[in-house]
Design an enzyme around this catalytic site. Structure first.
Site, PDB file in Angstrom:
ATOM      1  CE  LYS B  80      -3.911   2.237   2.437  1.00  0.00           C
ATOM      2  NZ  LYS B  80      -4.772   2.026   3.523  1.00  0.00           N
ATOM      3  CB  SER B 156      -8.230   3.904   2.437  1.00  0.00           C
ATOM      4  OG  SER B 156      -7.156   3.195   3.373  1.00  0.00           O
ATOM      5  CB  SER B 180      -8.624   1.001   5.420  1.00  0.00           C
ATOM      6  OG  SER B 180      -9.205   2.489   5.283  1.00  0.00           O
TER       7      SER B 180
END
Lengths: 95, 488, 483
Positions: B80, B156, B180
């Site tokens: 990420k 997210s 997320s």
């Protein structure tokens, strides 16, 4: 609770985010929508409840007073927008 | 190869059935082919990944029975894009950091790359500064859901989820501040784990809300998550909130039978706020658990309806302060035209941050400002304690809490961008867990109208091994997690 | 109208650590710009603070030294504001729960007969990080930022508004400066900014209970500036009020060149700092065992020493205060007394405070580098006490010791033949000689001219090359002239 345009500009100023007059209206409406959600909290009686700042009931860990970080100036200045003589350059600071 | 578990990939690499360079190339080729449409990756650097793969192959070659390579050596992983990574851009999905290259590595990056020997496959797309539930707030554009390109991948950690769901990577890292990891896992038919707060170091993980953020794995199975958590977790002296606990093997209890497992069903999670098709899948999963020997007990989390309101005070408050460092002076974006220092700040931040980030920064500044602190920030923290107390009470009568991860399946791109509150409420089942700091997972539990549904499992503090065990036994009998989107 | 001045002081003392409060970067003064700014100090994305144990140790030492409560649990908070020398956009400080709460400092104000003692109460002392520095030399119309100082540990010490004059303010600042050096938590170097004061000043009519509106004078880095700034500010405020203008709350800066304070920002521009507990740092917990360990390591404190000097050595409050201005002075004095004997404490005090201090001052040396060691001075004072030396000759011996002309006072006395003549037979012979040789003076004395006596004493001392015991000379002369 309902935010005014003036309050929106004031917090935008606090947060150092420029907001145009046209944006301010939309922003206010968005924030007021979110605050409607937030306001649900106000109905709750929390007297006597200790605020919870951390997920774990732990105390602060301490480090020994030892110099362990090397000089990283070259690498750090290399990613800065503007530098000179080993310094970060910024518009004139007036005190 | 793209459907093998991490354990199988590790065995194949150790047996020299495939090299890390071959495996990495396979995934890089898939990224090259599918990423233009999915937009799951922000940065891909073929040469750099292959150099890491060659190093991994060298490690594998020099391994011996006496000194075996780490179990994940040579396996590629997508990161990420909020884990600071030397040599790569770390954008956090923001224009503010669009060209930022960190001079240091996040703890998670160093652990996975240097200790575990995993190969960085690329940096995945995400909601800007992890603020979003649909990956639509990214400066680099939304991510598409591999199950249906018209739908969001969740957020997210939407890029990580889409990448793994489309098998552009065998696994990925994510972070979870309010759901997320779990919500994108649910939307993309993946297994995602948010560990107990403090289990994974936050050093080098760009902060959204420091007291809630926690890194964790996104993968195709509970077993993979266990292996990844083994590699990601551990005490880090550089993070004051990192917990100094002895290392544990999170895979140790995977196979344990579920006889006697007490599953708590919070009545607040089984109300009409959840789409019926999602609820049906969750009910079916609960029935499956009973078949596996678990018992269920009705519980209550009476303050759970306050989780979203409290979260939208606490998270923005912390974020408004955490994001103050992005001022255009030392790194990152600086507005091209400005008149003096103050104008530089105002314009840099106005131009560098997207609309959602700005909104949350403003909310945060407001709830902390003079005269409002007690009514908002302190009240939210008190509610946070009530919520944590609800869980503590619940865990006296059950071992694991189960419910839906998200009230809906993946919604359509653009569907909720205009209705912020509706967007925020898509995390209604996940947020309380972050406020309490508990571990939780989302696992695939079926489909509704062709889109995956997610089952959330919440454990008590440090009960990751038990959660993984419950998830693994379920996956051994159901196979939902093995389903792949068509056409990719 | 008679005005009363009310002053409270906030002091930032840089703590004596080698690394920063929340990072492992060095704190050494004078390094090349930004070479001691680590990724944590620069607030790169993702970095986190970890607290330096030594900084906490220093805070505990201070708390114990001023009789304050050392909080079992204290909390670090973020003070949010934008400034180029503040990389995170917030300063980590303590707000609601500071580590040191309460306490007080007893100070000596003024000197001589006008001297008095006063206890200044402390509100709190808390740990925080320093900011970097903006350099205003012209970089094409821009400022340069050096973040070496960012993250340096500070103890901010806040007094109650207990001071009523600039003299009291200076006495407090000096005593505090002495104390932080005494307990080893701050080097006290004011030029390098290790110890800086902000003064909150207001005035009110004598007899009025409510405080006047205060203005805060920022960053005073010398005791002289502290006094000048307060004196100017007080006069300015009185003038304003007497001319019918209200004082508005403000922050001001002192311009030492012009001797004036000038407005920095008004209350209207005051920041809304949005303090909240730092989620990256957990509560600081200080257990009883830690407290006791630090207590065991503390040296005897200046106040305790002052009281002991008065009680056991019979010194005046003023002398005791002067001799406890620093650990070094006190140690020198005590080592001197150890050799000369407690009965000679007062002469020891005088020698250290007057003769030694003057000589050190003349050469710009500090007491730790005095060429005359305490044992040497103690030996010298012994020889005065046992009449081997007169005070005048003792000064010669001191000078000889200073110049390295002998290892001990006794050695100098021997080598240079400075032993005082106390043999009454020898002195009587000299007296007789002088009386015989100066019949004029004798006649003048007997005619009632007292001055003639002094001339005769002088003659005897001259004949003795200064070494005759003056008391004996006086006594014998009187006896002979009376006879």
């Amino acid at each position: 609770m309902s935010l005014t345009l003036e309050q929106v500009q004031k917090i935008a100023r606090l947060a150092r985010i420029e907001i145009s007059e046209t944006e301010a209206g939309t922003t206010r409406d968005h924030l007021n929508g979110i605050f409607q959600l937030i306001e649900q909290m106000q109905a709750v009686d929390t007297r006597g409840v200790e605020p919870m700042a951390h997920a774990q009931e732990q105390s602060q860990r301490l480090r020994d007073d030892i110099v362990s970080e090397p000089d990283c100036r070259a690498a750090c200045l290399a990613i800065a927008p503007e530098t000179e003589a080993g310094l970060y350059l910024v518009p004139k600071v007036i005190e | 190869m793209i459907n093998k578990s991490l354990k199988q990939l590790g065995q194949a690499l150790a047996a020299k059935d495939i090299s890390s360079v071959e495996l990495t190339t396979l995934f890089l080729d898939r990224i090259a082919r599918h990423n233009p449409e999915l937009n799951a990756f922000i940065s891909v650097d073929r040469d750099r990944s292959l150099a890491q793969a060659r190093a991994a192959d060298a490690r594998l070659a020099s391994a011996s029975v006496a000194q075996p390579a780490a179990p994940l050596t040579g396996i590629p992983i997508a990161q990420k894009d909020l884990f600071c990574t030397t040599g790569w851009k770390t954008t956090c999905g923001s224009k503010m950091l669009a060209d930022f290259v960190s001079p240091y590595d996040a703890a998670v990056i160093a652990k996975l790359r240097d200790e575990a020997g995993m190969v960085t496959l690329g940096k995945t797309n995400m909601d800007e500064f992890a603020m979003g539930s649909s990956n639509e707030t990214s400066w680099f554009g939304p991510v598409k859901n591999p199950w249906d390109m018209a739908h969001v991948s969740g957020g997210s950690s939407g890029g990580s989820a889409a990448a793994v769901a489309a098998r552009l990577a065998p696994a990925a890292t994510g972070t979870d501040t309010g759901g997320s990891i779990r919500q994108p896992a649910a939307f993309c038919n993946l297994t995602g784990l948010k560990p107990t707060y403090g289990v994974v170091s936050r050093y080098g993980m760009i902060a959204f809300a420091s007291s809630l953020d926690q890194g964790g794995p996104l993968a195709t199975s509970a077993e993979d998550c266990a292996l990844l958590l083994n590699a990601m977790s551990g005490f880090d002296a550089r993070d004051s909130t990192s917990l100094d606990r002895p290392p544990e093997d999170y895979a140790r209890a995977l196979e344990k039978p579920l006889n006697g497992l007490r599953i708590g069903l919070p009545k607040e999670f089984f109300n009409d706020g959840c789409e019926p098709a999602v609820m049906a899948a969750v009910e079916a999963a609960i029935a499956e658990y009973r078949k596996l020997g678990a018992t269920t007990v009705d519980i209550s989390l009476p303050n759970s309806h306050l989780a979203v309101p409290a979260y939208y005070v606490i998270a923005p408050a912390e974020a408004s302060s955490n994001l103050a460092r992005f001022d255009g002076l030392r790194y990152g974006y600086r507005a091209p035209d400005y008149d003096g220092l103050d104008d530089l700040y105002m314009k840099t931040r106005a131009q560098g941050f997207g609309a959602e980030v700005k909104r949350r920064v403003l909310i945060g500044a407001y709830v902390l400002s003079h005269g409002y602190y007690d009514a908002y920030y302190l009240q939210a923290q008190r509610i946070r304690r009530l919520i944590a107390g609800d869980f503590a009470a619940a865990f006296t009568s059950c071992d694991v809490i189960i419910g839906p991860t998200s009230p809906t399946t993946a919604f359509k791109l653009g569907e909720r961008t205009a209705d912020l509150v509706k967007m925020y409420l898509s995390d209604i089942y996940t947020i309380a867990v972050n406020l309490a700091g508990l571990p939780a997972m989302s696992i695939p539990c079926g489909f509704a109208d062709g889109l995956p549904t997610g089952l959330q499992l919440i454990g008590n503090y440090f009960d990751e091994a038990r959660l993984l065990n419950a998830a693994h036994r379920y996956q051994m009998t159901t196979g939902w997690h093995e389903r792949m989107p068509e056409g990719i | 109208m008679k005005w009363e001045v009310v002053i409270g002081i906030e002091t930032h003392a840089q703590l004596a650590t080698v690394s920063k409060i929340f990072s492992g970067a060095a704190t050494a003064f004078g390094a090349e710009p930004n070479t001691q700014a680590s990724v944590v100090d620069l607030a790169l994305p993702g970095v986190l603070p970890v607290l330096n144990r030594k900084a906490v140790d220093c805070a505990i030492r201070f708390g114990l030294a001023v009789g304050a409560k050392v909080a079992e649990k204290s909390v670090f908070a973020r003070k949010n504001y934008f400034y180029p020398d503040l990389p995170k956009g917030y300063q980590i400080s303590q707000f609601e729960l500071p580590v040191v709460q309460g306490g007080g400092l007893t100070v000596q104000v003024g000197g001589g007969d006008a001297a008095y003692e006063k206890t200044i109460r402390l509100t709190r002392a808390h740990l925080e990080e320093d900011a970097g520095k903006s350099l205003h030399e012209d970089f094409h119309g821009k400022s340069g930022i050096d973040l070496n100082r960012a993250g340096t540990p500070l103890l901010e010490i806040v007094s109650e508004p207990d001071m009523r004059s600039s003299d009291e303010a200076v006495a407090y600042a000096r005593a505090l400066h002495g104390l932080v050096r005494w307990i080893g938590i701050c080097d006290g170097n004011m030029q390098e900014g290790s110890f800086r004061c902000d003064a909150n000043v207001s005035v009110r009519p004598v007899g009025q209970a409510a405080f006047g509106t205060r203005r805060e004078i920022k960053n005073l880095n010398s005791f002289r500036f502290l006094k000048e700034a307060i004196d100017y500010e007080v006069q300015w405020q009185i003038n304003e009020i007497e001319e019918g203008r209200a004082i508005a709350q403000a922050t001001v800066l002192f311009d030492p060149d012009r001797g004036e304070t000038r407005m920095m920002r008004s209350k209207e521009d005051a920041h809304d700092y949005r303090y909240f507990p730092d989620p990256d740092l957990l509560p600081l917990v200080i257990g009883a065992d830690w407290l006791e360990r630090v207590r065991g390591e503390l040296p005897e404190l200046p106040q305790q020493k002052r009281e002991r000097f008065q009680r056991e050595l019979g010194l005046s409050a003023y002398d005791a205060a002067t001799l406890t201005a620093s650990q070094e002075v006190a140690a020198y004095f005590e080592a001197t007394v150890a050799v000369a004997g407690a009965a000679q404490a007062k002469p020891c005090a005088n020698w250290v405070m007057v003769d030694l201090a003057a000589r050190l001052n003349k050469e710009g040396r500090d007491i730790a580098n005095a060429p005359v060691q305490p044992a040497q001075l103690g030996g010298l004072i012994q020889r005065i006490a046992d009449n081997t030396l007169s005070n005048n000759i003792a000064k010669k011996v001191f000078e000889a010791l200073w110049n390295g002309e002998g290892a001990t006072a006794d050695a100098v006395i021997e080598q240079q033949g400075l032993r005082q003549i106390t043999d009454s037979g020898a002195i009587e012979a000299l007296v007789d000689e002088v009386l015989a040789a100066n019949p004029g003076n004798v006649a003048e004395f007997r005619a009632g001219k007292e001055k003639a006596f002094n001339a005769l004493v002088g003659q005897v001392m001259k004949a003795a090359k200064g070494k005759a015991n003056p008391q004996q000379v006086n006594a014998l002369l009187k006896k002979k002239l009376a006879g």
